[in-house]
Write a protein that holds these residues in place. Structure first.
Motif, PDB file in Angstrom:
ATOM      1  N   GLY A  11       0.778  -1.152  -0.064  1.00  0.00           N
ATOM      2  CA  GLY A  11       0.101   0.102  -0.004  1.00  0.00           C
ATOM      3  C   GLY A  11       0.835   1.216   0.083  1.00  0.00           C
ATOM      4  O   GLY A  11       0.654   2.273  -0.641  1.00  0.00           O
ATOM      5  N   PHE A  15       0.905   4.090  -2.996  1.00  0.00           N
ATOM      6  CA  PHE A  15       0.641   5.409  -2.662  1.00  0.00           C
ATOM      7  C   PHE A  15       1.831   6.439  -3.106  1.00  0.00           C
ATOM      8  O   PHE A  15       1.679   7.406  -3.948  1.00  0.00           O
ATOM      9  N   LEU A  94      -4.037   4.071  -4.357  1.00  0.00           N
ATOM     10  CA  LEU A  94      -4.106   3.544  -3.021  1.00  0.00           C
ATOM     11  C   LEU A  94      -5.579   2.467  -2.945  1.00  0.00           C
ATOM     12  O   LEU A  94      -5.557   1.375  -2.685  1.00  0.00           O
TER      13      LEU A  94
END
Length: 366
Positions: A11, A15, A94
Motif C-alpha cells: 500500500g 501510494f 491506493l
C-alpha cells in the motif's frame, strides 16, 4: 508461495508510486492541450519564468508544501492544482489497489484513473478534452476486454473484445447524435443592441488563455465558437471596423475557418495585429457540448461495455444539475460536462447496477 498483496508495505509503495504518477500527470495537463511534448524538455519547468526544475526540487507532494506553492526561482505562484493532482492520484491508486483484489483489475483501474484525472483537470481548466487521452483510454479498455473478458461478463477473448467495441461505438455515435441535434436546436446565439456596441478580437495574454471575440464586454473563447470548418461568426449592422488600426466601412463581417471576410476582401486571423469596431448585432455559433465529450463517452463504453452507457449519461446529467444548482447559489464555478460523465462512470463501477435496478423499480419499469 502466494503473495499477500494486501500487506501495508504494498500500500505504501502504491501510494508513493501514485504520487509520482500524479507529478507526471501535471506535466501532461499543462503540455498536451498546448501542443507541447511531454518528453521534451524532459524536466518540468516553471510556467512563468520557464526555468527547468532540478530533480531535488521536484519531489511529489513535498516540494509544493515546502515552497508554499511558489516557484523557487521567480517566486511566482504555482497553482494548488499541482498538489491536488498528486495527492488525488496517490489516494486513488491506493484505493484501487485495495478495493479490487484481482491485480489485473487493480492495475487497469489505476491506469484508467490516471487518464480520467488528466481529462478532468484539462477540461475544467481549458474546457477541452485532448483526443490523445481518449484514444489511449479506448485502447486500454479494448486491451482489458481481450485479456480479461470476464471483466465484461464474457469467457472468450473475442467476445469480450467485441462487447468493448460495441460499447465504444454505441457511446460515441449516441452522444454524437446528441451533439448534432443540439447544434440544430441551439446552434446560434444572437447578440442584438439598440445602439452600436464595441466589439473586438482580444489576443491571449498568457499561455492559459485563448483568442476571444468580445462584444458588449462579454468575452467568448475561440474554441467555444469554432468547432468545424462550417461554423461562421457574423457581425451585422456594422458602423465601422478597424483592421490593424485602419478604419474601413462595411455592412457585414464574416469570420469563417480563421479568415475574416470584409466586403470581398479576406484577412487571415494569424496575420492580423488587431481587429475591432462597432456593430448592432452578432450571431455566434455554439455547441450543445464538445466533441471531446463524445470521445470520452466512447472511451468509457469501451472500458465498461454498452450496458454502462445509459446509466452513465443519466447519472452525469443528474450530477450536472446538482452542480448547476450549487453554482446558481454562489458556490463553485461553471463546470464542463466531461467531469460529470466521469462521475457517472465512477458511480456505475461501484453502485451502478444496484442503483439502476432501484430506479427502474421505483418508476415501475422493472
Amino acid at each position: 508461495m502466494v503473495i499477500d498483496w494486501s500487506q501495508p508495505v504494498f500500500g505504501v509503495a502504491v501510494f508513493l508510486l501514485g504520487a509520482c504518477i500524479g507529478s507526471f500527470l501535471n506535466v501532461a495537463i499543462y503540455r498536451l492541450p498546448r501542443g507541447l511534448s511531454v518528453n521534451e524538455p524532459k524536466r518540468s519547468f516553471c510556467p512563468y519564468c520557464k526555468k527547468q526544475i532540478p530533480m531535488w526540487r521536484n519531489i511529489p507532494l513535498v516540494t509544493w508544501l515546502v515552497q508554499r506553492g511558489k516557484c523557487a526561482e521567480c517566486d511566482a505562484p504555482i497553482a494548488a492544482r499541482y498538489f491536488i493532482v498528486e495527492l488525488l492520484t496517490a489516494l486513488v491508486w491506493l484505493g484501487c489497489w485495495f478495493v479490487f483484489p484481482d491485480p489485473a483489475q487493480a492495475v487497469f483501474f489505476m491506469l484508467l484513473s490516471a487518464i480520467l484525472i488528466t481529462i478532468s483537470a484539462v477540461d475544467i481548466e481549458l474546457m477541452l478534452i485532448p483526443r490523445q487521452l481518449t484514444i489511449t483510454g479506448t485502447l486500454l479498455g479494448l486491451g482489458m476486454a481481450a485479456l480479461c473478458p470476464e471483466f465484461l461478463g464474457e469467457v472468450v477473448w473475442w467476445k469480450g473484445l467485441l462487447k468493448s467495441f460495441y460499447g465504444f461505438a454505441f457511446g460515441w455515435v449516441g452522444l454524437w447524435l446528441v451533439v448534432l441535434l443540439g447544434k440544430l436546436a441551439f446552434g446560434k446565439r444572437s447578440f442584438e443592441f439598440d445602439e452600436p456596441t464595441e466589439w473586438m478580437l482580444r489576443e491571449p495574454e498568457t499561455d492559459e488563455e485563448e483568442l476571444c471575440f468580445v462584444i458588449g464586454g462579454e468575452p467568448i473563447g475561440w474554441s467555444d465558437i469554432f468547432y468545424r470548418k462550417s461554423d461562421r461568426l457574423l457581425i451585422e449592422g456594422v458602423v465601422y471596423v478597424h483592421v490593424d488600426g485602419e478604419r474601413r466601412d462595411a455592412e457585414v463581417i464574416e469570420i469563417k475557418d480563421n479568415i475574416v471576410h470584409i466586403d470581398g476582401d479576406e484577412f487571415p486571423i494569424g496575420s492580423l495585429k488587431s481587429l475591432d469596431g462597432k456593430a448592432r448585432k452578432a450571431i455566434v455559433p455554439r455547441e450543445a457540448m464538445g466533441m471531446g465529450d463524445v470521445d470520452l463517452l466512447g472511451m468509457l463504453g469501451a472500458c465498461f461495455g454498452p450496458a454502462s452507457l445509459l446509466f452513465t449519461i443519466f447519472a452525469a446529467s443528474v450530477v450536472s444539475i446538482i452542480w448547476a444548482v450549487f453554482n446558481r447559489l454562489g458556490f463553485g464555478r461553471l463546470m464542463p460536462f466531461g467531469p460529470s460523465i466521469i462521475a457517472g462512470a465512477v458511480l456505475w463501477v461501484f453502485w451502478g447496477q444496484d442503483l439502476w435496478l432501484w430506479y427502474l423499480q421505483t418508476v415501475g419499469v422493472y
